[in-house]
Design a protein around this motif. Structure first.
Motif, PDB file in Angstrom:
ATOM      1  N   LYS A 142      -1.367   4.493   4.974  1.00 22.34           N
ATOM      2  CA  LYS A 142      -0.344   4.856   3.985  1.00 22.34           C
ATOM      3  C   LYS A 142      -0.763   4.233   2.652  1.00 22.34           C
ATOM      4  O   LYS A 142      -0.804   3.022   2.506  1.00 22.34           O
ATOM      5  CB  LYS A 142       1.015   4.329   4.423  1.00 22.34           C
ATOM      6  N   LEU A 198      -1.756   0.173  12.044  1.00 18.34           N
ATOM      7  CA  LEU A 198      -1.360   0.846  10.805  1.00 18.34           C
ATOM      8  C   LEU A 198      -1.887   0.061   9.614  1.00 18.34           C
ATOM      9  O   LEU A 198      -2.044  -1.155   9.672  1.00 18.34           O
ATOM     10  CB  LEU A 198       0.158   0.950  10.725  1.00 18.34           C
ATOM     11  N   HIS A 222      -1.032  -0.243   5.482  1.00 16.11           N
ATOM     12  CA  HIS A 222      -0.169   0.105   4.352  1.00 16.11           C
ATOM     13  C   HIS A 222      -0.724  -0.550   3.088  1.00 16.11           C
ATOM     14  O   HIS A 222      -0.848  -1.768   3.017  1.00 16.11           O
ATOM     15  CB  HIS A 222       1.262  -0.392   4.574  1.00 16.11           C
ATOM     16  N   GLU A 260       0.108  -0.588  -0.960  1.00 15.21           N
ATOM     17  CA  GLU A 260       1.110  -0.165  -1.930  1.00 15.21           C
ATOM     18  C   GLU A 260       0.992  -0.974  -3.220  1.00 15.21           C
ATOM     19  O   GLU A 260       0.927  -2.201  -3.188  1.00 15.21           O
ATOM     20  CB  GLU A 260       2.517  -0.347  -1.344  1.00 15.21           C
ATOM     21  N   CYS A 296      -0.541  -4.993   5.763  1.00 12.09           N
ATOM     22  CA  CYS A 296       0.083  -4.623   4.491  1.00 12.09           C
ATOM     23  C   CYS A 296      -0.650  -5.303   3.333  1.00 12.09           C
ATOM     24  O   CYS A 296      -0.826  -6.517   3.333  1.00 12.09           O
ATOM     25  CB  CYS A 296       1.547  -5.049   4.472  1.00 12.09           C
ATOM     26  N   ARG A 341       0.048   4.199  -1.384  1.00  7.52           N
ATOM     27  CA  ARG A 341       1.049   4.547  -2.387  1.00  7.52           C
ATOM     28  C   ARG A 341       0.794   3.798  -3.689  1.00  7.52           C
ATOM     29  O   ARG A 341       0.613   2.580  -3.680  1.00  7.52           O
ATOM     30  CB  ARG A 341       2.457   4.186  -1.910  1.00  7.52           C
ATOM     31  N   ASP A 380      -3.671   9.528   9.554  1.00  3.32           N
ATOM     32  CA  ASP A 380      -2.297   9.367  10.022  1.00  3.32           C
ATOM     33  C   ASP A 380      -1.879   7.906  10.093  1.00  3.32           C
ATOM     34  O   ASP A 380      -0.688   7.600  10.053  1.00  3.32           O
ATOM     35  CB  ASP A 380      -2.126  10.005  11.401  1.00  3.32           C
TER      36      ASP A 380
END
Length: 120
Positions: A15, A36, A38, A40, A58, A17, A12
């Protein structure tokens, strides 16, 4: 990583992508805080450890080399030229060129066998 190591509480917070991730480990909890993650449009190398110290961590449009330890965000304006090329058109073009090369190679190999049969 296997599906067993991806606990629902960790999934959860991650992320992912348009990226490639080889065998990697990550922490989503530092102290008593959850962070979190991320990722990408990036490529994560073998045996990389991602430990977020800021929320969110990130990683965007970059290539993380193998055996790296990432604690801060890595974001680039443009995509790294070493990154994989995504897209159906690029993939079809590469596959067509490779198939054409193999076909020419096989024709040359079998073409060299013909003169030996004619002399025999």
């Amino acid at each position: 990583t296997s599906a067993i190591t991806w606990l629902p509480s960790k999934v959860d917070l991650v992320k992912l992508r348009k990226s490639f991730m080889n065998v990697a480990s990550f922490d989503t909890k530092k102290g008593n805080k959850y962070h979190l993650l991320h990722i990408e449009d990036s490529s994560i190398g073998y045996s990389v450890h991602l430990e977020p110290t800021v929320t969110p961590l990130c990683i965007s449009r970059t290539v993380v080399p193998p055996h790296a330890y990432v604690k801060t965000s890595i974001e680039k304006e443009t995509k790294d030229p070493r990154a994989f090329i995504s897209g159906v058109a690029c993939l079809l073009l590469k596959e067509t060129i490779i198939t054409l090369g193999y076909t020419i190679y096989l024709v040359l190999i079998f073409g060299t066998l013909l003169p030996s049969y004619e002399l025999w």
